[in-house]
Design a protein around this motif. Structure first.
Motif, PDB file in Angstrom:
ATOM      1  N   SER A 272      27.151  36.460  44.291  1.00 40.15           N
ATOM      2  CA  SER A 272      27.349  35.191  43.588  1.00 40.15           C
ATOM      3  C   SER A 272      28.608  35.205  42.732  1.00 40.15           C
ATOM      4  CB  SER A 272      26.130  34.866  42.720  1.00 40.15           C
ATOM      5  OG  SER A 272      25.911  35.884  41.758  1.00 40.15           O
ATOM      6  N   ASP A 273      28.993  36.382  42.220  1.00 42.63           N
ATOM      7  CA  ASP A 273      30.206  36.494  41.404  1.00 42.63           C
ATOM      8  C   ASP A 273      31.354  37.139  42.160  1.00 42.63           C
ATOM      9  OD1 ASP A 273      28.911  35.398  39.199  1.00 42.63           O
ATOM     10  OD2 ASP A 273      28.165  37.336  38.522  1.00 42.63           O
ATOM     11  N   GLY A 274      31.214  37.297  43.467  1.00 39.26           N
ATOM     12  CA  GLY A 274      32.215  38.052  44.201  1.00 39.26           C
ATOM     13  C   GLY A 274      32.017  39.539  43.938  1.00 39.26           C
ATOM     14  N   ILE A 275      32.807  40.368  44.606  1.00 40.74           N
ATOM     15  CA  ILE A 275      32.680  41.813  44.438  1.00 40.74           C
ATOM     16  C   ILE A 275      33.605  42.256  43.320  1.00 40.74           C
ATOM     17  CG2 ILE A 275      32.885  44.058  45.563  1.00 40.74           C
ATOM     18  CD1 ILE A 275      32.395  42.659  48.210  1.00 40.74           C
ATOM     19  N   SER A 276      33.050  42.892  42.330  1.00 38.66           N
ATOM     20  CA  SER A 276      33.797  43.302  41.141  1.00 38.66           C
ATOM     21  C   SER A 276      34.906  44.277  41.497  1.00 38.66           C
ATOM     22  CB  SER A 276      32.834  43.950  40.138  1.00 38.66           C
ATOM     23  OG  SER A 276      33.524  44.712  39.194  1.00 38.66           O
ATOM     24  N   ALA A 277      36.105  44.006  40.998  1.00 43.38           N
ATOM     25  CA  ALA A 277      37.232  44.919  41.201  1.00 43.38           C
ATOM     26  C   ALA A 277      36.954  46.258  40.530  1.00 43.38           C
ATOM     27  CB  ALA A 277      38.511  44.297  40.649  1.00 43.38           C
ATOM     28  N   ASP A 278      36.269  46.227  39.391  1.00 39.71           N
ATOM     29  CA  ASP A 278      35.928  47.473  38.696  1.00 39.71           C
ATOM     30  C   ASP A 278      34.998  48.331  39.550  1.00 39.71           C
ATOM     31  OD1 ASP A 278      37.452  46.794  36.495  1.00 39.71           O
ATOM     32  OD2 ASP A 278      35.763  45.917  35.399  1.00 39.71           O
TER      33      ASP A 278
END
Length: 328
Positions: A272-278
């Motif tokens: 839902s929030d996209g895949i976190s770059a972190d």
């Protein structure tokens, strides 16, 4: 007079033999290319079709169901999980929902073990080293991982997949522990060599590897929240082949960055929030694009299940894999 064939809209391309069989039986609409339908296209399909065949990328919520046409009577999901479909609202509208259980059990359990081994034995780091220019040859202290034999595996969700994971873990010499909404029968516990924990908190605090195998429902959303993640041992590993929403991903990322959890193997994330770059950047994380059920055999069997569900419905009977809202 021949019976009118059902109008079926398939939202993504399926294996060729599955599509061919569907076209023999039904009036099928397939997309010209393999891409997700946008919300407008999905709404149009629901207005015009007798049956739609969605997948986990198609969020069918109350607002979309409100636009369904009078002919839509079955949503034959291509996949076992139905957390993307508002099953309760479908029931209110007289729309049946079916899924494809059982066929992905072994494939997903295999992937769970693959992730456990990948994280604990640092396989992706070794692969990256060999594919790059930095390898200087074998060294006794290089890329040391840990053996899994003798480690405590905690399984969160002891349904079909959880039990399949337990059987595999036994073969690797792991100690199997589990938490489930309902305790298994004593004979099943004995067969699996599994120890039941009524308290999830207590189990989480004592296991070396935690495998998430419960479905995503309102009651399991962020079941592994920040408080519960902090109960895990610093040397513990968490693996998820279920749904990303079961874990508070932001809390997990922070703890992995701080090395408060040793590692994670994630076949699913909260999209839902996209895949976190972190999360992508972490070396102690094995991140896969939802490959748990991605075998040729599994996809074909899922397609066959969809066809059986639609054909049974067309013959005037309830689909064998009908999903009931009260059982989610």
């Amino acid at each position: 007079m021949p019976t009118k064939r059902l109008s079926v809209v398939v939202t993504r391309r399926l294996p060729e033999r599955v599509e061919a069989r569907m076209q023999e039986l039904f009036d099928v609409t397939l997309g010209p290319e393999d891409r997700p339908m946008d919300r407008t296209e999905l709404a149009e399909a629901m207005r015009t079709a007798d049956v739609i065949v969605p997948n986990l990328r198609d969020r069918i919520d109350r607002a979309l169901i409100a636009q369904a046409g009078p002919n839509l009577r079955l949503i034959a999901n291509f996949g076992a999980g139905v957390d993307h479909i508002d099953v309760a609202t479908c029931r209110e509208r007289g729309i049946l929902v079916s899924n494809t259980p059982d066929v992905v059990t072994d494939d997903t359990a295999d992937m769970t073990m693959a992730l456990i081994l990948s994280v604990t034995r640092r396989i992706p780091e070794g692969l990256a080293l060999m594919q790059g220019e930095g390898w200087q040859g074998w060294s006794p202290g290089a890329l040391l991982g840990g053996r899994i034999a003798g480690r405590r595996l905690g399984i969160l969700g002891m349904g079909r997949i959880g039990q399949a994971v337990a059987r595999r873990a036994n073969a690797f010499g792991m100690q199997v522990h589990y938490h489930n909404r309902k305790r298994l029968r004593p004979e099943t516990e004995t067969e699996l060599g599994a120890t039941y924990w009524e308290s999830l908190d207590q189990m989480v605090a004592r296991v070396d590897v935690l495998s998430i195998n419960c479905p995503h429902t309102p009651s399991t959303f962020h079941l592994m929240n920040a408080r519960r993640l902090k109960l895990m041992k610093p040397e513990a590993v968490i693996v998820n082949t279920s749904r990303g929403e079961v874990i508070d991903e932001h809390a997990l990322t922070r703890m992995l960055q701080a090395e408060e959890i040793a590692g994670a193997g994630l076949d699913v994330v909260d999209y839902s929030d996209g895949i976190s770059a972190d999360l992508r950047a972490l070396r102690n994380v094995v991140l896969l694009p939802h490959m748990g059920s991605a075998t040729r055999e599994g996809r074909a069997e899922m397609g066959e299940k969809v066809i059986i569900n639609i054909k049974t419905f067309a013959d005037g009977h309830r689909p064998p894999d009908q999903v009931f809202a009260g059982l989610l």
